[in-house]
Design an enzyme around this catalytic site. Structure first.
Site, PDB file in Angstrom:
ATOM      1  N   ALA A 271       0.869  -1.184   0.000  1.00 34.86           N
ATOM      2  CA  ALA A 271       0.000   0.000   0.000  1.00 34.86           C
ATOM      3  C   ALA A 271       0.904   1.231   0.000  1.00 34.86           C
ATOM      4  CB  ALA A 271      -0.919  -0.031   1.219  1.00 34.86           C
ATOM      5  N   GLY A 273       1.087   3.589  -2.307  1.00 34.40           N
ATOM      6  CA  GLY A 273       0.617   4.744  -3.062  1.00 34.40           C
ATOM      7  C   GLY A 273      -0.126   4.333  -4.318  1.00 34.40           C
ATOM      8  N   ASP A 313      -8.932  10.511  -9.461  1.00 32.04           N
ATOM      9  CA  ASP A 313      -7.620   9.963  -9.082  1.00 32.04           C
ATOM     10  C   ASP A 313      -6.553  10.200 -10.145  1.00 32.04           C
ATOM     11  OD1 ASP A 313      -8.684   9.056  -6.741  1.00 32.04           O
ATOM     12  OD2 ASP A 313      -8.222   6.939  -7.075  1.00 32.04           O
ATOM     13  N   HIS A 447     -27.670  16.385  22.755  1.00 33.86           N
ATOM     14  CA  HIS A 447     -27.120  15.597  23.857  1.00 33.86           C
ATOM     15  C   HIS A 447     -27.958  14.343  24.055  1.00 33.86           C
ATOM     16  CE1 HIS A 447     -25.254  14.648  27.674  1.00 33.86           C
ATOM     17  NE2 HIS A 447     -26.474  14.425  28.160  1.00 33.86           N
TER      18      HIS A 447
HETATM   19  C1  FAD Z   1      -8.804  -0.254  -1.008  1.00 33.42           C
HETATM   20  C2  FAD Z   1      -9.311   1.127  -1.282  1.00 33.42           C
HETATM   21  C3  FAD Z   1     -10.152   1.744  -0.388  1.00 33.42           C
HETATM   22  C4  FAD Z   1     -10.617   3.028  -0.643  1.00 33.42           C
HETATM   23  N1  FAD Z   1     -11.457   3.611   0.255  1.00 33.42           N
HETATM   24  C5  FAD Z   1     -11.891   4.861   0.024  1.00 33.42           C
HETATM   25  C6  FAD Z   1     -12.772   5.496   0.935  1.00 33.42           C
HETATM   26  O1  FAD Z   1     -13.158   4.915   1.947  1.00 33.42           O
HETATM   27  N2  FAD Z   1     -13.191   6.753   0.657  1.00 33.42           N
HETATM   28  C7  FAD Z   1     -12.775   7.415  -0.467  1.00 33.42           C
HETATM   29  O2  FAD Z   1     -13.192   8.562  -0.675  1.00 33.42           O
HETATM   30  N3  FAD Z   1     -11.943   6.847  -1.342  1.00 33.42           N
HETATM   31  C8  FAD Z   1     -11.499   5.593  -1.126  1.00 33.42           C
HETATM   32  N4  FAD Z   1     -10.680   5.005  -2.035  1.00 33.42           N
HETATM   33  C9  FAD Z   1     -10.271   5.775  -3.213  1.00 33.42           C
HETATM   34  C10 FAD Z   1     -11.379   5.773  -4.277  1.00 33.42           C
HETATM   35  O3  FAD Z   1     -11.668   4.449  -4.655  1.00 33.42           O
HETATM   36  C11 FAD Z   1     -10.928   6.594  -5.463  1.00 33.42           C
HETATM   37  O4  FAD Z   1     -10.555   7.881  -5.034  1.00 33.42           O
HETATM   38  C12 FAD Z   1     -12.033   6.732  -6.496  1.00 33.42           C
HETATM   39  O5  FAD Z   1     -12.430   5.484  -6.988  1.00 33.42           O
HETATM   40  C13 FAD Z   1     -11.557   7.611  -7.653  1.00 33.42           C
HETATM   41  O6  FAD Z   1     -12.580   7.733  -8.589  1.00 33.42           O
HETATM   42  P1  FAD Z   1     -12.254   7.971 -10.129  1.00 33.42           P
HETATM   43  O7  FAD Z   1     -13.573   8.103 -10.785  1.00 33.42           O
HETATM   44  O8  FAD Z   1     -11.254   9.042 -10.272  1.00 33.42           O
HETATM   45  O9  FAD Z   1     -11.504   6.646 -10.604  1.00 33.42           O
HETATM   46  P2  FAD Z   1     -11.882   5.109 -10.545  1.00 33.42           P
HETATM   47  O10 FAD Z   1     -12.843   4.793  -9.489  1.00 33.42           O
HETATM   48  O11 FAD Z   1     -10.571   4.412 -10.534  1.00 33.42           O
HETATM   49  O12 FAD Z   1     -12.601   4.858 -11.929  1.00 33.42           O
HETATM   50  C14 FAD Z   1     -11.915   4.960 -13.143  1.00 33.42           C
HETATM   51  C15 FAD Z   1     -12.585   4.069 -14.161  1.00 33.42           C
HETATM   52  O13 FAD Z   1     -12.008   4.333 -15.429  1.00 33.42           O
HETATM   53  C16 FAD Z   1     -11.957   3.120 -16.158  1.00 33.42           C
HETATM   54  N5  FAD Z   1     -10.952   3.292 -17.216  1.00 33.42           N
HETATM   55  C17 FAD Z   1      -9.619   3.497 -17.066  1.00 33.42           C
HETATM   56  N6  FAD Z   1      -9.035   3.675 -18.262  1.00 33.42           N
HETATM   57  C18 FAD Z   1     -10.012   3.565 -19.197  1.00 33.42           C
HETATM   58  C19 FAD Z   1     -10.042   3.664 -20.612  1.00 33.42           C
HETATM   59  N7  FAD Z   1      -8.934   3.910 -21.319  1.00 33.42           N
HETATM   60  N8  FAD Z   1     -11.219   3.502 -21.236  1.00 33.42           N
HETATM   61  C20 FAD Z   1     -12.366   3.256 -20.536  1.00 33.42           C
HETATM   62  N9  FAD Z   1     -12.396   3.159 -19.196  1.00 33.42           N
HETATM   63  C21 FAD Z   1     -11.240   3.329 -18.542  1.00 33.42           C
HETATM   64  C22 FAD Z   1     -11.584   2.101 -15.095  1.00 33.42           C
HETATM   65  O14 FAD Z   1     -11.960   0.792 -15.490  1.00 33.42           O
HETATM   66  C23 FAD Z   1     -12.380   2.588 -13.894  1.00 33.42           C
HETATM   67  O15 FAD Z   1     -13.630   1.952 -13.785  1.00 33.42           O
HETATM   68  C24 FAD Z   1     -10.217   3.704  -1.814  1.00 33.42           C
HETATM   69  C25 FAD Z   1      -9.373   3.079  -2.734  1.00 33.42           C
HETATM   70  C26 FAD Z   1      -8.932   1.806  -2.471  1.00 33.42           C
HETATM   71  C27 FAD Z   1      -8.027   1.151  -3.480  1.00 33.42           C
END
Ligand code: FAD
Length: 468
Positions: A271, A273, A313, A447
């Site tokens: 884990a 990053g 992300d 409360h």
């Molecule tokens: C174990 C774990 C626990 C977590 N817990 C929390 C939490 O409790 N609270 C919180 O706020 N965050 C949490 N997170 C972080 C959270 O999951 C992410 O911040 C969030 O999912 C980001 O959303 P996103 O839409 O940017 O990307 P993602 O959720 O990663 O979605 C991106 C999507 O793009 C798709 N994709 C990628 N490239 C392509 C392409 N070329 N063509 C078509 N599709 C594509 C992928 O398949 C994916 O479905 C956690 C992460 C992990 C790994």
């Protein structure tokens, strides 16, 4: 044949992408979402939701282990790992299906495929077999491709004994001993889960404290609490190498004194990053700037290339679902010319770690506030002095608030204790309303609730705490 021309094309159907598409549809724009795996992205399928389902089991297991404290008897406490995992997978599937329903309800076209930018608003899409699908055209494109676990040379996961979060979420057998490399939110949630269910857990963190992005005082309290629960935590220690032996692994650790130490465990969770999914999209050719594995954007999520936005992300920390969704809304509103839309204020994004006890924060840490030259007033209130915490037998915790001594502006709030991930939103609202101590002091808190610790912490910053 389905339509191929849209106002907004969103690449990625995670909490950034699918929320952007819903907001676009609400504003009367015609959006398309292109998703290569599952709607809901990492958050719903492999992140936020399935981990919280697993942690809920751990929480109940822990409480049932304390049954006699509550005048109850629960003997022979056992768990069924397969059913724990099944429940978590069901929660994920239910929510991913829920996103598919929302897409339908909002009449959003979803394309099941992998997208790549072709320039001038054109997107090439291939299906799961790599076969080309009809090209998509859009006036605006939002890249929301998310991120994946970062690895490092010598520390590659093999999916069998060295896991990333994905394997850690669906274990087939329960490891007796576990090494967690990295003590950010993801590492600590897994460490807490596995420790509570009985594994011997060692956490190794290269920086000088665990949960390094939290306030130092909260990190230190969390460190003590987890050590008391039997976790071994090494800070200022690097994991350099893994030697695999079938069903176990020996990690070489470099301790702060420079000496090497070996640790043999059943499983490792990496884990260390997150790195953005920036490959294969043709980003550089379209003028996107990439730094440290992430797309560079401004506070409106603009990439600098006309009509091209990026959110979530893939644009870097904090890697949080609610930040991704917020960026989805603000980028679409910017595109649509909605009045009153604000750029992203990173200091107003709450962060939560669902370990036990929980950690939550918003705004500046004490260190960051002082480094920014602010004169601060600090309030602290312990859970021990709160009636509800005593009634719940959850007396481990602290609420710390930081105010600008000159203006009374709430600069930050840092919380450790039961349910603080639910409480933090009170301070997040206060921060986004640019609240000062005056409004918080005069607010009435119900409360008995844990939320009274928030009030008392504010009062303490001004020498007015009532119950300590
Ligand atoms: C174990 C774990 C626990 C977590 N817990 C929390 C939490 O409790 N609270 C919180 O706020 N965050 C949490 N997170 C972080 C959270 O999951 C992410 O911040 C969030 O999912 C980001 O959303 P996103 O839409 O940017 O990307 P993602 O959720 O990663 O979605 C991106 C999507 O793009 C798709 N994709 C990628 N490239 C392509 C392409 N070329 N063509 C078509 N599709 C594509 C992928 O398949 C994916 O479905 C956690 C992460 C992990 C790994």
């Amino acid at each position: 044949m389905r339509e191929t021309s849209f106002d907004i094309a969103v690449i990625g159907g995670g909490p950034g992408g699918y929320v952007a598409a819903i907001r676009a549809a609400q504003l009367g724009l015609k959006p398309v979402v292109i998703e290569r795996e599952q709607l809901g992205g990492i958050c719903l399928n492999w992140g936020c939701i399935p981990t919280k389902a697993l942690l809920r089991t751990a929480e109940l297991y822990h409480l049932m282990g304390r049954a006699s404290e509550f005048g109850l008897a629960a003997d022979n406490l056992r768990y069924d790992l397969a059913r724990i995992v099944e429940r978590s997978r069901k929660a994920a599937a239910r929510l991913s299906d829920g996103v598919a329903y929302l897409m339908q309800k909002n009449k959003i076209t979803v394309v099941d495929g992998t997208a790549g930018l072709q320039g001038q608003g054109r997107i090439a899409v291939t299906d799961r077999d790599g076969q080309p699908l009809p090209e998509i055209e859009a006036k605006h494109i939002i890249v929301a491709t998310g991120a994946r676990a970062r690895t490092s040379p010598g520390l590659e996961p093999d999916g069998k004994v060295v896991w990333t979060y994905k394997e850690a979420m669906v274990p087939r057998s329960f490891p007796k001993s576990l090494l967690v490399v990295g003590s950010g939110a993801i590492g600590i949630e897994f460490a807490s889960l596995y420790r509570t269910l009985g594994a011997e857990v060692t956490v190794v963190e290269i920086l000088d404290r665990m949960l390094p992005s939290e306030d130092t005082e909260i990190s230190s309290l969390a460190h003590k609490a987890f050590a008391k629960q039997g976790m071994t935590i090494h800070t200022r220690t690097a994991v350099e190498h893994f030697a695999h032996h079938g069903d176990s692994v020996t990690a070489t650790l470099r301790r702060p004194d420079g000496l090497a130490e070996e640790l043999t465990v059943d499983r490792v969770i990496l884990a260390i990053g997150i790195t953005g999914n920036v490959e294969g999209l043709g980003l550089k050719q379209q003028g996107f700037e990439i730094a440290k594995g992430h797309i560079v954007v401004d506070t409106w999520c603009r990439t600098g290339a006309p009509g091209l936005y990026a959110i979530g992300d893939v644009v870097g920390p904090p890697w949080l679902a609610h930040k991704a969704s917020h960026e989805g809304v603000l980028s679409v509103e910017k595109i649509a010319g909605v009045e009153g839309v604000h750029p992203l204020d990173k200091t107003a994004i709450p962060a939560c770690t669902y370990c036990s006890p929980q950690v939550a924060s918003v705004g500046l840490t004490e260190e960051a506030a002082r480094a920014a030259g602010r004169t601060v007033k600090i309030g602290r209130f312990p859970y021990q002095a709160n009636g509800k915490a005593i009634a719940l037998s959850e007396t481990e915790g602290l609420i710390k608030t930081i105010f600008d001594a000159e203006t009374g502006e709430l600069l930050g709030a840092h919380m450790f204790g039961a349910e603080v991930t639910e409480l933090i939103q009170g301070f997040a609202i206060a921060k986004s309303l640019e609240t000062t101590e005056a409004e918080l002091i005069s607010a009435i808190f119900p409360h008995p609730t844990l939320s009274e610790t928030m009030h008392e912490s504010v009062l303490d910053a001004y020498g007015r705490a009532l119950h300590i």
